[in-house]
Design a protein around this motif. Sequence first.
Motif, PDB file in Angstrom:
ATOM      1  N   ARG A 165       0.876  -1.196   0.000  1.00  0.00           N
ATOM      2  CA  ARG A 165       0.000   0.000   0.000  1.00  0.00           C
ATOM      3  C   ARG A 165       0.899   1.227   0.000  1.00  0.00           C
ATOM      4  NH1 ARG A 165      -5.235  -1.033   2.773  1.00  0.00           N
ATOM      5  NH2 ARG A 165      -5.247   1.195   3.113  1.00  0.00           N
ATOM      6  N   THR A 166       0.631   2.164  -0.885  1.00  0.00           N
ATOM      7  CA  THR A 166       1.443   3.381  -0.952  1.00  0.00           C
ATOM      8  C   THR A 166       0.535   4.596  -1.073  1.00  0.00           C
ATOM      9  OG1 THR A 166       1.692   2.941  -3.335  1.00  0.00           O
ATOM     10  CG2 THR A 166       3.566   2.405  -1.949  1.00  0.00           C
ATOM     11  N   ASP A 172       2.063  13.532 -11.022  1.00  0.00           N
ATOM     12  CA  ASP A 172       2.962  14.232 -10.104  1.00  0.00           C
ATOM     13  C   ASP A 172       3.345  13.366  -8.903  1.00  0.00           C
ATOM     14  OD1 ASP A 172       4.359  16.717  -9.591  1.00  0.00           O
ATOM     15  OD2 ASP A 172       3.135  16.803  -7.778  1.00  0.00           O
ATOM     16  N   LEU A 173       2.368  12.693  -8.302  1.00  0.00           N
ATOM     17  CA  LEU A 173       2.603  12.000  -7.035  1.00  0.00           C
ATOM     18  C   LEU A 173       2.371  10.488  -7.121  1.00  0.00           C
ATOM     19  CD1 LEU A 173       0.810  14.604  -4.741  1.00  0.00           C
ATOM     20  CD2 LEU A 173       3.238  14.431  -5.288  1.00  0.00           C
ATOM     21  N   GLY A 174       1.324  10.107  -7.852  1.00  0.00           N
ATOM     22  CA  GLY A 174       1.030   8.679  -7.980  1.00  0.00           C
ATOM     23  C   GLY A 174       2.179   7.922  -8.628  1.00  0.00           C
ATOM     24  N   THR A 175       2.958   8.648  -9.422  1.00  0.00           N
ATOM     25  CA  THR A 175       4.092   7.986 -10.076  1.00  0.00           C
ATOM     26  C   THR A 175       5.079   7.419  -9.033  1.00  0.00           C
ATOM     27  OG1 THR A 175       5.700   8.224 -11.851  1.00  0.00           O
ATOM     28  CG2 THR A 175       5.446  10.125 -10.411  1.00  0.00           C
ATOM     29  N   GLY A 182       7.192   2.708  -6.203  1.00  0.00           N
ATOM     30  CA  GLY A 182       7.487   1.988  -4.952  1.00  0.00           C
ATOM     31  C   GLY A 182       6.857   0.602  -4.933  1.00  0.00           C
ATOM     32  N   ALA A 183       5.629   0.495  -5.444  1.00  0.00           N
ATOM     33  CA  ALA A 183       4.953  -0.811  -5.478  1.00  0.00           C
ATOM     34  C   ALA A 183       5.689  -1.748  -6.437  1.00  0.00           C
ATOM     35  CB  ALA A 183       3.497  -0.632  -5.901  1.00  0.00           C
ATOM     36  N   LEU A 233      -2.185  -1.298  -3.678  1.00  0.00           N
ATOM     37  CA  LEU A 233      -3.222  -0.263  -3.590  1.00  0.00           C
ATOM     38  C   LEU A 233      -2.506   1.056  -3.374  1.00  0.00           C
ATOM     39  CD1 LEU A 233      -5.690  -1.889  -1.042  1.00  0.00           C
ATOM     40  CD2 LEU A 233      -6.150  -1.475  -3.476  1.00  0.00           C
ATOM     41  N   PHE A 234      -2.938   2.103  -4.067  1.00  0.00           N
ATOM     42  CA  PHE A 234      -2.328   3.403  -3.791  1.00  0.00           C
ATOM     43  C   PHE A 234      -3.359   4.508  -3.925  1.00  0.00           C
ATOM     44  CE2 PHE A 234      -1.894   3.494  -8.427  1.00  0.00           C
ATOM     45  CZ  PHE A 234      -2.087   4.832  -8.744  1.00  0.00           C
TER      46      PHE A 234
END
Length: 328
Positions: free
Chosen positions: A151-152, A177-180, A185-186, A224-225
């Motif tokens: 989870r991130t 911008d951020l979800g990348t 990380g996942a 999940l993010f």
Amino acid sequence: MPSALRLGLLSTARINRRILPAAQASELVEVVAVASRDSARAAGYGKEHGIARAHEGYDALLADPEVDAVYIPLPNSLHVEWTRRALEAGKHVLCEKPLTDEPDDCEALFDLAEREGLVLVEGFMYRHNPQTRRVEELARGGAIGRLQLVRTSFGFPVEGAENIRLDPALDGGSLLDLGTYCVSGARLLAGEPESVFGRRVTGPTGVDDLFTGSLVFPEGVHGLFDCGLRVPFRATLEAVGTEGALFVDDPWLCRRPGIEIRRGDDVERIPVEPADSFRLELEDLARAVAGETEPLLGRDDAIAQARVLSALRRSAVQNIPLRPIAAR
Ligand SMILES: NC(=O)c1ccc[n+]([C@@H]2O[C@H](COP(=O)([O-])OP(=O)(O)OC[C@H]3O[C@@H](n4cnc5c(N)ncnc54)[C@H](OP(=O)(O)O)[C@@H]3O)[C@@H](O)[C@H]2O)c1
């Protein structure tokens, strides 16, 4: 010791404030030039930061023979074009994340870099931080048993109507911008997803203010993010295994390094020394340009990342789960 890599900054972007001290602290990199769309801004910026060569326009910097490599912190919509132009001008490139969410463009850029014998790197600074290296070692080394779920999250409130993150024409929005980071990380812990499902909330400026994604990896591992541009600051990474859960508060900016492993009521805290991710990123580039090492983040990672971002974006539009597809 070889001479320092001579770096040029393509714009006066805010994020340069992290690159400048990082280069200053390193013997391997020197910022020698800056360019801006506006000549007075370039000159003022050069003076303020002690950068001798200040150019009007990015093309002028690319034509500067005293520059070996460029750092590209432009709005997302300009990353592909200026990376291509920089490579065509014979410069090595460190381009800020996301390099692109189009796998075909990504392949074409790496093909070009390889043809020209140049180094091209996507700027995910957190990957260079010792905290990230330790997370990867622990999760892959069995500290939490067999991985089941990652989870991130990443979000913060974006201020100012002029912010590039709120402009759809500049490819703003929370996913890019951020979800990348959340996707990167996942993928680092779970590999390449077999399918993804993205959901977006479109804000008043037309970008995705909020984006959530679910990812299914091989062997039934799930991801999940969530990411957002109008939420309070939050940034987390949690990897859940059969024997325990690994938790990192601040996994992307790494300002409060440290890892927790939770097994039932038992909480093990693993300290990590603070480090400047940007300095490590620049030094990785310099060593790759000098031919000493391969860059940490190369072609395969950037293309796989673009595939997942592209699939998430299309999935959110079509409202169906999708498989990340290979570039043509
Ligand atoms: N790795 C990280 O920690 C991190 C953190 C923040 C941002 N970033 C990335 O870095 C990039 C820049 O972000 P930032 O927050 O530093 O952006 P910013 O302060 O808005 O800077 C973007 C720069 O691009 C230039 N530019 C060229 N065309 C533009 C246009 N049409 N509209 C606006 N600016 C334009 C401007 O410089 P001139 O006027 O001087 O030409 C501007 O200063 C983004 O890709 C972002 O994702 C990475």
